[in-house]
Scaffold this active site. Structure first.
Site, mmCIF file in Angstrom:
data_model
loop_
_atom_site.group_PDB
_atom_site.id
_atom_site.type_symbol
_atom_site.label_atom_id
_atom_site.label_comp_id
_atom_site.label_asym_id
_atom_site.label_seq_id
_atom_site.Cartn_x
_atom_site.Cartn_y
_atom_site.Cartn_z
ATOM 1 N N ASP A 170 -5.424 -3.175 -2.501
ATOM 2 C CA ASP A 170 -6.862 -3.115 -2.814
ATOM 3 C C ASP A 170 -7.106 -3.600 -4.243
ATOM 4 O OD1 ASP A 170 -5.427 -0.835 -3.488
ATOM 5 O OD2 ASP A 170 -6.991 0.588 -2.953
ATOM 6 N N ASP A 194 -2.558 -12.444 5.198
ATOM 7 C CA ASP A 194 -3.627 -13.154 5.908
ATOM 8 C C ASP A 194 -4.936 -13.006 5.138
ATOM 9 O OD1 ASP A 194 -5.008 -14.441 8.062
ATOM 10 O OD2 ASP A 194 -5.685 -12.463 8.710
ATOM 11 N N ASP A 229 -7.056 -15.957 2.553
ATOM 12 C CA ASP A 229 -8.441 -16.421 2.737
ATOM 13 C C ASP A 229 -9.251 -16.180 1.459
ATOM 14 O OD1 ASP A 229 -8.148 -17.213 5.444
ATOM 15 O OD2 ASP A 229 -10.157 -16.460 5.915
ATOM 16 N N LYS A 242 0.890 -1.170 0.000
ATOM 17 C CA LYS A 242 0.000 0.000 0.000
ATOM 18 C C LYS A 242 0.926 1.216 0.000
ATOM 19 C CE LYS A 242 -4.156 1.843 0.317
ATOM 20 N NZ LYS A 242 -5.184 1.732 -0.735
HETATM 21 C C1 IPM Z 1 -5.885 -16.674 14.039
HETATM 22 C C2 IPM Z 1 -5.017 -15.631 13.447
HETATM 23 C C3 IPM Z 1 -4.084 -15.055 14.483
HETATM 24 C C4 IPM Z 1 -4.208 -16.141 12.243
HETATM 25 C C5 IPM Z 1 -3.482 -14.995 11.571
HETATM 26 O O1 IPM Z 1 -4.066 -13.920 11.385
HETATM 27 O O2 IPM Z 1 -2.319 -15.188 11.224
HETATM 28 C C6 IPM Z 1 -5.027 -16.859 11.176
HETATM 29 O O3 IPM Z 1 -5.990 -16.033 10.626
HETATM 30 C C7 IPM Z 1 -4.111 -17.419 10.113
HETATM 31 O O4 IPM Z 1 -4.303 -17.078 8.946
HETATM 32 O O5 IPM Z 1 -3.228 -18.230 10.448
HETATM 33 MG MG MG Z 2 -6.041 -16.092 8.518
#
Ligand code: IPM
Ligand code: MG
Ligand code: NAD
Length: 372
Positions: free
Chosen positions: A224, A248, A252, A192
């Protein structure tokens, strides 16, 4: 000659114990083929450790991990501990393990396995060829900077600090370029830099390090925009390198590319061969105890353990091939099953992968020397 390996196993909370059971089962099946003898040491971590020992990461667990060749972790956390003070939060254990064990490089591959296109909400033509690797910096950034909450005349004030040292950026960026050399030779550095000082440092380090890898193409992308491009043209990404929190979140998001978060493994590495392996997902309290969680992310994390900690590419490939075959046969856990279709339990899915591994071992078409 037998290969002795000590693996610290930390099942954790929620679906953690259910998925870790399947990971251990697969490790044993592959271990038989390659003449490993495993010593498994089970440890307490997260909520379970808070209940029994009043701390999320007991010293004993840390010592166990330090003595091991690798760690297999399930997941931690759950609503029961959500209101705990920061030092008694299960998630604190993850940060402690990562920092104490020097695991700064978090590899999070996202591969779309054939047959799972229909489990994604994206169109099949967008998904074609998805095979990317998020390289997430794991021991710096907002997670580890100074944080505090204080009272002011206007009410409470909370502060988190995003700090990066040049050397921290340098080592993770080198790791990303080295990985890209063995892949499609493309690195997207995500930051960023239009607003964050730490991102400007990040970008300048990437530019300097990139000169040492002239065969690797590098591009910079704002986070973004990256979040959008990842679902718009995901197959264009090869290696994505980024700071802790961005990594992180983007990892996801990659679940949408693979059909489920239950398909995403990870390896957390430092300088040596030692590593911690865990699925990207959490303890999934909404399905815990039902035996329906997808164990594939954990099983693929075991494949990463063979690859990165035991330097056994053949064993890693055997696990990944078994997963591919099982999914190609139509076997599905609930998260990736078509609506109304019969879904396998966590244990049944693990059994299928073990059967597929055994079939590969018996298959005369697979040359034995190729598996040594
Ligand atoms: C639970 C959390 C602390 C962790 C992170 O943010 O690293 C999880 O989301 C991950 O991706 O391993
Ligand atoms: Mg995570
Ligand atoms: N590495 C870790 O231990 C880790 C990672 C992320 C979150 N957490 C913790 O886990 C708890 C729950 O967090 P959350 O709900 O935000 O995220 P989550 O990843 O646990 O769950 C998100 C959604 O994905 C589903 N899901 C996750 N894993 C699955 C699997 N293997 N098979 C099928 N479905 C699966 C869940 O049922 C849920 O609907 C929180 O306490 C959080 O802090 C821990």
């Amino acid at each position: 000659m037998a290969n002795h390996k000590h693996v610290a196993v930390l099942p954790g909370d929620g679906i953690g114990p259910e998925i870790v059971d399947e990971g251990v089962k697969v490790m044993k099946a592959v271990g038989d083929r390659f003449d490993y003898t495993f010593h498994f040491s089970f440890g307490l971590v997260g909520g379970g450790a808070i209940e029994r020992l009043k701390q999320p990461l007991p010293e004993e667990t840390l010592t166990q991990c330090r003595k091991a060749d690798a760690v297999l972790l399930g997941a931690v956390g759950g609503p029961r501990w959500d209101r705990n003070p920061p030092h008694l939060r299960p998630e604190k254990a993850l940060l402690g393990l990562r920092k104490e064990l020097g695991l700064y490089a978090n590899l999070r591959p996202a591969i779309l396995y054939p047959g799972l296109e229909s489990s994604s909400s994206l169109k099949p033509e967008v998904l074609e060829g998805v095979d990317l690797m998020v390289v997430r910096e794991l021991t710096g950034g907002l997670y580890f900077g100074d944080k505090r909450t204080e009272k002011t005349a206007d009410g409470l004030k909370a502060t988190d600090t995003l700090v990066y040292h040049e050397h921290e950026v340098e080592r993770i960026v080198h790791r990303a370029f080295q990985l890209a050399q063995g892949r499609r030779k493309h690195v997207t550095s995500v930051d960023k830099a239009n607003i964050l000082e730490s991102s400007r440092l990040w970008r300048s380090v990437v530019e300097r390090v990139a000169k040492q890898y002239p065969e690797v193409e590098v591009e910079h992308m704002l986070v973004d925009n990256c979040a959008m491009q990842m679902v718009r043209r995901p197959a264009d990404f090869d290696v994505i390198v980024t700071e802790n929190l961005f990594g992180d979140i983007l990892s996801d998001e990659a679940a949408i590319l693979t059909g489920s978060i239950g398909m995403l493994p990870s390896a957390s590495l430092g300088e040596g061969t030692f590593g911690l392996y865990e699925p990207v997902h959490g303890s999934a309290p909404d399905i815990a105890g039902q035996g329906v969680a997808n164990p594939v992310a954990t099983i693929l994390s075991v494949a990463m353990m063979f690859r990165h900690s035991f330097h056994n590419e053949e064993a890693a490939g055997m696990i990944e091939k078994a997963v591919r075959e099982v999914l190609a046969s139509g076997a599905r856990t609930m998260d990736v099953a078509s609506p109304g279709a019969l879904a396998l339990s966590t244990e049944e899915m693990g059994d299928k992968v073990v059967e597929a591994i055994r079939r590969q071992q018996d298959d005369p078409k697979v040359p034995v020397e190729a598996m040594m």
